[in-house]
Write a protein that holds these residues in place. Structure first.
Motif, PDB file in Angstrom:
ATOM      1  N   ASP A   1       1.870  14.586   1.762  1.00  0.00           N
ATOM      2  CA  ASP A   1       1.527  14.661   3.188  1.00  0.00           C
ATOM      3  C   ASP A   1       0.618  13.498   3.578  1.00  0.00           C
ATOM      4  O   ASP A   1       0.769  12.922   4.662  1.00  0.00           O
ATOM      5  CB  ASP A   1       0.827  15.983   3.495  1.00  0.00           C
ATOM      6  CG  ASP A   1       1.770  17.179   3.435  1.00  0.00           C
ATOM      7  OD1 ASP A   1       2.986  16.967   3.617  1.00  0.00           O
ATOM      8  OD2 ASP A   1       1.294  18.302   3.216  1.00  0.00           O
ATOM      9  N   LYS A   2      -0.298  13.149   2.685  1.00  0.00           N
ATOM     10  CA  LYS A   2      -1.208  12.043   2.967  1.00  0.00           C
ATOM     11  C   LYS A   2      -0.454  10.720   3.031  1.00  0.00           C
ATOM     12  O   LYS A   2      -0.691   9.896   3.943  1.00  0.00           O
ATOM     13  CB  LYS A   2      -2.294  11.975   1.886  1.00  0.00           C
ATOM     14  CG  LYS A   2      -3.301  10.843   2.081  1.00  0.00           C
ATOM     15  CD  LYS A   2      -4.128  11.042   3.348  1.00  0.00           C
ATOM     16  CE  LYS A   2      -5.191   9.968   3.480  1.00  0.00           C
ATOM     17  NZ  LYS A   2      -6.086  10.196   4.633  1.00  0.00           N
ATOM     18  N   LEU A   3       0.433  10.479   2.092  1.00  0.00           N
ATOM     19  CA  LEU A   3       1.183   9.230   2.078  1.00  0.00           C
ATOM     20  C   LEU A   3       2.079   9.110   3.308  1.00  0.00           C
ATOM     21  O   LEU A   3       2.173   8.037   3.921  1.00  0.00           O
ATOM     22  CB  LEU A   3       2.011   9.131   0.797  1.00  0.00           C
ATOM     23  CG  LEU A   3       1.214   9.063  -0.511  1.00  0.00           C
ATOM     24  CD1 LEU A   3       2.154   9.033  -1.702  1.00  0.00           C
ATOM     25  CD2 LEU A   3       0.279   7.865  -0.535  1.00  0.00           C
ATOM     26  N   ASP A   4       2.726  10.213   3.684  1.00  0.00           N
ATOM     27  CA  ASP A   4       3.525  10.209   4.909  1.00  0.00           C
ATOM     28  C   ASP A   4       2.650   9.890   6.117  1.00  0.00           C
ATOM     29  O   ASP A   4       3.049   9.147   7.019  1.00  0.00           O
ATOM     30  CB  ASP A   4       4.194  11.574   5.116  1.00  0.00           C
ATOM     31  CG  ASP A   4       5.343  11.822   4.147  1.00  0.00           C
ATOM     32  OD1 ASP A   4       5.844  10.841   3.554  1.00  0.00           O
ATOM     33  OD2 ASP A   4       5.719  12.998   3.982  1.00  0.00           O
ATOM     34  N   ASN A   5       1.469  10.484   6.124  1.00  0.00           N
ATOM     35  CA  ASN A   5       0.532  10.271   7.225  1.00  0.00           C
ATOM     36  C   ASN A   5       0.111   8.801   7.325  1.00  0.00           C
ATOM     37  O   ASN A   5       0.069   8.224   8.417  1.00  0.00           O
ATOM     38  CB  ASN A   5      -0.689  11.174   7.024  1.00  0.00           C
ATOM     39  CG  ASN A   5      -1.744  10.995   8.087  1.00  0.00           C
ATOM     40  OD1 ASN A   5      -2.843  10.505   7.804  1.00  0.00           O
ATOM     41  ND2 ASN A   5      -1.434  11.377   9.315  1.00  0.00           N
ATOM     42  N   LEU A   6      -0.173   8.179   6.185  1.00  0.00           N
ATOM     43  CA  LEU A   6      -0.561   6.765   6.183  1.00  0.00           C
ATOM     44  C   LEU A   6       0.604   5.885   6.634  1.00  0.00           C
ATOM     45  O   LEU A   6       0.418   4.897   7.357  1.00  0.00           O
ATOM     46  CB  LEU A   6      -1.025   6.345   4.790  1.00  0.00           C
ATOM     47  CG  LEU A   6      -2.320   6.989   4.274  1.00  0.00           C
ATOM     48  CD1 LEU A   6      -2.619   6.508   2.861  1.00  0.00           C
ATOM     49  CD2 LEU A   6      -3.490   6.677   5.189  1.00  0.00           C
ATOM     50  N   TYR A   7       1.797   6.246   6.203  1.00  0.00           N
ATOM     51  CA  TYR A   7       2.988   5.457   6.553  1.00  0.00           C
ATOM     52  C   TYR A   7       3.232   5.468   8.058  1.00  0.00           C
ATOM     53  O   TYR A   7       3.762   4.496   8.625  1.00  0.00           O
ATOM     54  CB  TYR A   7       4.203   6.016   5.812  1.00  0.00           C
ATOM     55  CG  TYR A   7       5.446   5.176   5.961  1.00  0.00           C
ATOM     56  CD1 TYR A   7       5.610   4.001   5.222  1.00  0.00           C
ATOM     57  CD2 TYR A   7       6.457   5.549   6.849  1.00  0.00           C
ATOM     58  CE1 TYR A   7       6.747   3.219   5.365  1.00  0.00           C
ATOM     59  CE2 TYR A   7       7.598   4.779   6.990  1.00  0.00           C
ATOM     60  CZ  TYR A   7       7.737   3.611   6.248  1.00  0.00           C
ATOM     61  OH  TYR A   7       8.861   2.842   6.397  1.00  0.00           O
ATOM     62  N   GLU A   8       2.845   6.557   8.719  1.00  0.00           N
ATOM     63  CA  GLU A   8       3.103   6.726  10.147  1.00  0.00           C
ATOM     64  C   GLU A   8       1.970   6.223  11.040  1.00  0.00           C
ATOM     65  O   GLU A   8       2.016   6.393  12.260  1.00  0.00           O
ATOM     66  CB  GLU A   8       3.375   8.203  10.444  1.00  0.00           C
ATOM     67  CG  GLU A   8       4.662   8.712   9.794  1.00  0.00           C
ATOM     68  CD  GLU A   8       4.775  10.216   9.810  1.00  0.00           C
ATOM     69  OE1 GLU A   8       3.836  10.869  10.332  1.00  0.00           O
ATOM     70  OE2 GLU A   8       5.773  10.752   9.293  1.00  0.00           O
ATOM     71  N   LEU A   9       0.947   5.593  10.456  1.00  0.00           N
ATOM     72  CA  LEU A   9      -0.156   5.078  11.273  1.00  0.00           C
ATOM     73  C   LEU A   9       0.335   4.023  12.253  1.00  0.00           C
ATOM     74  O   LEU A   9       1.191   3.199  11.929  1.00  0.00           O
ATOM     75  CB  LEU A   9      -1.243   4.476  10.372  1.00  0.00           C
ATOM     76  CG  LEU A   9      -2.072   5.455   9.541  1.00  0.00           C
ATOM     77  CD1 LEU A   9      -3.055   4.694   8.661  1.00  0.00           C
ATOM     78  CD2 LEU A   9      -2.822   6.447  10.437  1.00  0.00           C
ATOM     79  N   ASP A  10      -0.237   4.070  13.438  1.00  0.00           N
ATOM     80  CA  ASP A  10       0.147   3.126  14.487  1.00  0.00           C
ATOM     81  C   ASP A  10      -0.645   1.832  14.307  1.00  0.00           C
ATOM     82  O   ASP A  10      -1.701   1.629  14.914  1.00  0.00           O
ATOM     83  CB  ASP A  10      -0.150   3.753  15.855  1.00  0.00           C
ATOM     84  CG  ASP A  10       0.323   2.880  17.007  1.00  0.00           C
ATOM     85  OD1 ASP A  10       1.020   1.879  16.736  1.00  0.00           O
ATOM     86  OD2 ASP A  10      -0.014   3.186  18.174  1.00  0.00           O
ATOM     87  N   TYR A  11      -0.106   0.969  13.441  1.00  0.00           N
ATOM     88  CA  TYR A  11      -0.741  -0.327  13.200  1.00  0.00           C
ATOM     89  C   TYR A  11       0.324  -1.273  12.654  1.00  0.00           C
ATOM     90  O   TYR A  11       1.158  -0.850  11.828  1.00  0.00           O
ATOM     91  CB  TYR A  11      -1.912  -0.206  12.214  1.00  0.00           C
ATOM     92  CG  TYR A  11      -2.959  -1.285  12.413  1.00  0.00           C
ATOM     93  CD1 TYR A  11      -3.979  -1.121  13.341  1.00  0.00           C
ATOM     94  CD2 TYR A  11      -2.908  -2.477  11.700  1.00  0.00           C
ATOM     95  CE1 TYR A  11      -4.924  -2.113  13.551  1.00  0.00           C
ATOM     96  CE2 TYR A  11      -3.855  -3.476  11.906  1.00  0.00           C
ATOM     97  CZ  TYR A  11      -4.856  -3.278  12.839  1.00  0.00           C
ATOM     98  OH  TYR A  11      -5.779  -4.263  13.057  1.00  0.00           O
TER      99      TYR A  11
END
Length: 403
Positions: free
Chosen positions: A68-78
């Motif tokens: 879940d954390k890795l998915d979350n980082l992948y989806e960061l708006d940057y």
């Protein structure tokens, strides 16, 4: 007897100042400051990204939440060409390493995974990951480190919200607002949520008045790489150490309540007791390290540090002293102080025991639970103090049980 009475009221005032007077003062000051600011004083989000972001993540046995954390980082708006990910496993022996190493994003050149076989503790891993990041992208004011925990999930725009605060060249660190999603009445989920919410507001009020926010929550904050100082490897609270080093270097620490992250903390009071006693031991380490920042006593940094943190860290001793002084005065025939002693005993012992009994019957009274929560936290401080006195040889610790 007058001396004992004076000492009693000093002990009581120390507690009241930290938990009530100081937060009210900060709230009042923040309202006055907000009234003087223009409504559009917040720096807007810009489409131009001039900074380099390095995400720093240290993980230990996080198989339940790491994907879940890795998915979350992948989806960061940057922009992907301006952000890099440095993930380190601190001797994990569950499925953490397997899950990270198989994550598809690792095929990208800006994702880096380091599997450390020996367990050394979070500070050692942070130091090494930051070193690798700085060796590649430099130690500069426009190279920002996003230090985050595996259990914390960021809103997609959280990095942008944090980054905008660095338009001010004096800012060295910006903390996010971590919302506890656990609001269960069972256990201490509700109490922990309320505590985190009030602490976040207090940190925001501090940062609003000069940028002297005393310590980030630690789960997600952004730091200029040129302010990073390696954390001693036996330290248990790395985020506070990093923030105080920013102050020592002349930088400011702020909080952005719009940079929202989410985390579900445990409702188990015994699990929380272990976590807070570990944090307490680390707090005393930092107290000794940064004792010089308690002088001179009349500047904003010292006032905030002493009022917000130091008095709380030594709260258990003020409680014990107030009990001792009121009992002694009562034993010499002073009915007023003996009544205060009995009231304190009822508050600190009777109510928590009643709450414990009611909880066993399935009854959850939030007011009784707050009292028990307060007492447990202060007992955790005492346990942490004993651990600190015995010496802390390693910064390794077991993360709380994840839901």
């Amino acid at each position: 007897m007058k001396v004992l009475a004076i000492l009693y009221w000093i002990s009581v005032y120390a507690l009241v100042h930290s938990y009530l007077i100081y937060p009210l003062y900060r709230w009042y000051r923040s309202r006055k400051i907000d009234a003087l600011k223009s409504t559009d004083s917040q720096v807007p989000l810009s489409s131009q990204r001039n900074n380099r972001i390095s995400v720093i993540l240290s993980a230990f046995n996080e198989e339940t939440c790491i994907l879940d954390k890795l998915d979350n980082l992948y989806e960061l708006d940057y922009p992907s060409d301006r952000i890099n990910f440095y993930i380190g496993s601190d001797g994990s022996f569950d499925k953490t390493n397997e899950l990270i190493s198989q994550y598809p994003a690792l095929e990208n050149s800006n994702w880096h995974f380091f599997q450390f076989e020996q367990r050394r503790g979070k500070p050692a891993v942070l130091n090494e990951l930051v070193s690798k990041s700085i060796n590649t992208h430099g130690c500069a004011k426009d190279h920002l480190l996003l230090i985050t925990d595996a259990s914390v999930l960021l809103n997609p725009d959280a990095v942008l919200k944090l980054e905008r605060n660095f338009e001010d060249a004096t800012v060295g660190l910006v903390d996010s607002f971590i919302s506890n999603t656990n609001k269960e009445l069972k256990g201490i989920g509700f109490q922990e949520t309320e505590y985190i919410s009030l602490e976040a507001k207090l940190k925001h009020w501090e940062s609003n008045d000069g940028g002297y926010m005393i310590g980030p929550f630690g789960g997600c904050y952004l730091l200029r790489s040129n302010y990073f100082k390696p954390v001693p490897e036996n330290y248990l609270v790395d985020d506070f150490y990093i923030a105080m080093e920013v102050f020592k270097a002349g930088g400011l620490c702020k909080n952005d309540l719009e940079a929202i992250c989410k985390e579900s903390n445990s409702s188990d009071i015994f699990e929380e007791f272990k976590r807070k006693s570990r944090i307490a031991a680390g707090n005393y380490q930092n107290f000794v390290t940064f004792r010089e920042l308690l002088w001179p006593p009349l500047n904003k940094l010292t006032f905030n540090y002493f009022s917000h943190k130091v008095l709380r860290w030594f709260g258990p001793f003020f409680i014990l002293l107030s009990l001792l002084f009121s009992l002694t005065l009562g034993a010499f025939g002073n009915l007023f102080y003996f009544t205060l002693f009995l009231f304190s005993i009822g508050l600190m012992i009777i109510i928590p025991l009643v709450d414990y009994y009611l909880e066993g019957l399935g009854v959850n009274n939030k007011y009784f639970r707050f009292t028990r929560y307060f007492v447990v936290v202060n007992i955790a401080f005492l346990k942490g103090f004993v651990r600190f006195l015995n010496g802390i040889k390693s910064g390794a610790w077991d993360p709380p049980k994840r839901k």
